[in-house]
Write a protein that holds these residues in place. Structure first.
Motif, PDB file in Angstrom:
ATOM      1  N   PHE A  13       0.844  -1.189   0.000  1.00 53.29           N
ATOM      2  CA  PHE A  13       0.000   0.000   0.000  1.00 53.29           C
ATOM      3  C   PHE A  13       0.881   1.241   0.000  1.00 53.29           C
ATOM      4  N   THR A  16      -1.923   5.318   3.904  1.00 55.99           N
ATOM      5  CA  THR A  16      -2.745   4.692   4.941  1.00 55.99           C
ATOM      6  C   THR A  16      -4.221   4.916   4.636  1.00 55.99           C
ATOM      7  N   LEU A  22      -4.975  -1.293  -0.165  1.00 52.62           N
ATOM      8  CA  LEU A  22      -4.125  -2.448  -0.446  1.00 52.62           C
ATOM      9  C   LEU A  22      -4.166  -2.780  -1.928  1.00 52.62           C
ATOM     10  N   GLU A  50      -2.485  -5.746  11.715  1.00 50.05           N
ATOM     11  CA  GLU A  50      -2.285  -5.343  10.326  1.00 50.05           C
ATOM     12  C   GLU A  50      -3.289  -4.272   9.904  1.00 50.05           C
ATOM     13  N   ARG A  54      -2.045  -0.691   8.589  1.00 49.16           N
ATOM     14  CA  ARG A  54      -2.537  -0.166   7.306  1.00 49.16           C
ATOM     15  C   ARG A  54      -3.283   1.148   7.483  1.00 49.16           C
ATOM     16  N   ILE A  68       2.962  -5.677   4.170  1.00 49.44           N
ATOM     17  CA  ILE A  68       2.079  -5.859   5.310  1.00 49.44           C
ATOM     18  C   ILE A  68       1.941  -7.344   5.612  1.00 49.44           C
TER      19      ILE A  68
END
Length: 265
Positions: A13, A16, A22, A50, A54, A68
């Protein structure tokens, strides 16, 4: 870049945000460094840590583009020059003991440090091998390493139907403790009993403190394992054993993906 370079697909990614950030991206197949292992993945674990990473709400912030993922199982494809514990062809799973700023397990082929791979028993499926580390490390660290769980302890577990809660029940039973699980709804009670809980308190229907004293013969819980926090803490303190209420303070213990309240002996 040579046309002969092999490719693989990983999840990365570049900002955020929600799950939509993703992306499945094609990259050059990486080669392991001297203390690293490359896996052909067979299954992945998905964890709250995770999601937080993310979303930009984890204990460390990603560098973009960011990999990730903590948990995977698979077959060793290649090893670095200093790797001794595993070899090509071994079936292993990954231990969440590294930074996602450096490594990520969402991918067809992934690199992981040697210290974070372990062979798993043949009676486990790839999916099971990928799913065991995060919940059991979280529960074991709190209950055994910090809580000093011993035989005969009354252990109260909130959020007991979560993966960490179910792992906590298993660990308490393996150590000879008495596992008391909580759930808000009646429909989960039998499932928790089937999972090994000795007692289940349905908090929407039962008074937590009264049931605690009934189950423990008015002694109170020796260990309270709570990944929820919030207003329930007051009731948990009242349900704790007298020596804990009088002489010990609760421990707030941050772990990978979880922070939980632990009242201990």
């Amino acid at each position: 870049m040579s046309n002969t370079e092999k490719k693989t697909r990983i999840v990365q990614f570049h900002e955020t945000g929600p799950a939509e950030v993703l992306k499945i991206e094609e990259v050059t197949l990486p080669e392991p460094k001297e203390n690293e292992v490359r896996l052909k993945t067979e299954a992945l674990g998905l964890n709250r840590a995770e999601v937080a990473f993310r979303s930009g709400q984890y204990l460390e912030q990603p560098d973009f583009p960011s990999k990730i993922g903590y948990e995977a199982s698979g077959v060793v494809e290649a090893v670095g020059s200093n790797v001794k514990s595993v070899k090509a062809g071994d079936k292993v799973s990954t231990i969440p003991s590294f930074s996602m700023k450096e490594y990520g397990m969402y991918g067809e082929d992934v690199i992981v440090p040697e210290h974070a791979v372990a062979k798993y028993p043949s009676n486990l499926s790839a999916e099971e091998a990928a799913a065991i580390w995060m919940p059991f490390i979280t529960a074991y660290g709190g209950l055994v390493e910090t809580g000093h769980l011993k035989k005969g302890d009354y252990v109260f577990i909130t959020a007991a139907s979560s993966s960490v809660g179910l792992a906590a029940i298993d660990i308490v039973k393996a150590k000879g403790g008495i596992a008391i699980a909580s759930t808000r709804k009646q429909e989960k009670k039998q499932d928790l009993l089937d999972a090994g809980a000795d007692h289940v308190i349905v908090t929407d229907d039962e008074d937590l403190v009264e049931k605690a004293m009934e189950i423990t013969g008015k002694k109170g819980f020796n260990i309270i394992f709570d990944p929820i926090g919030g207003p329930i803490i007051e009731a948990l303190a009242k349900a704790a054993a007298e020596r804990i209420r009088s002489h010990r303070h609760p421990i707030i213990l941050p772990t990978i993906g979880y922070s939980f309240l632990l009242f201990q002996n």
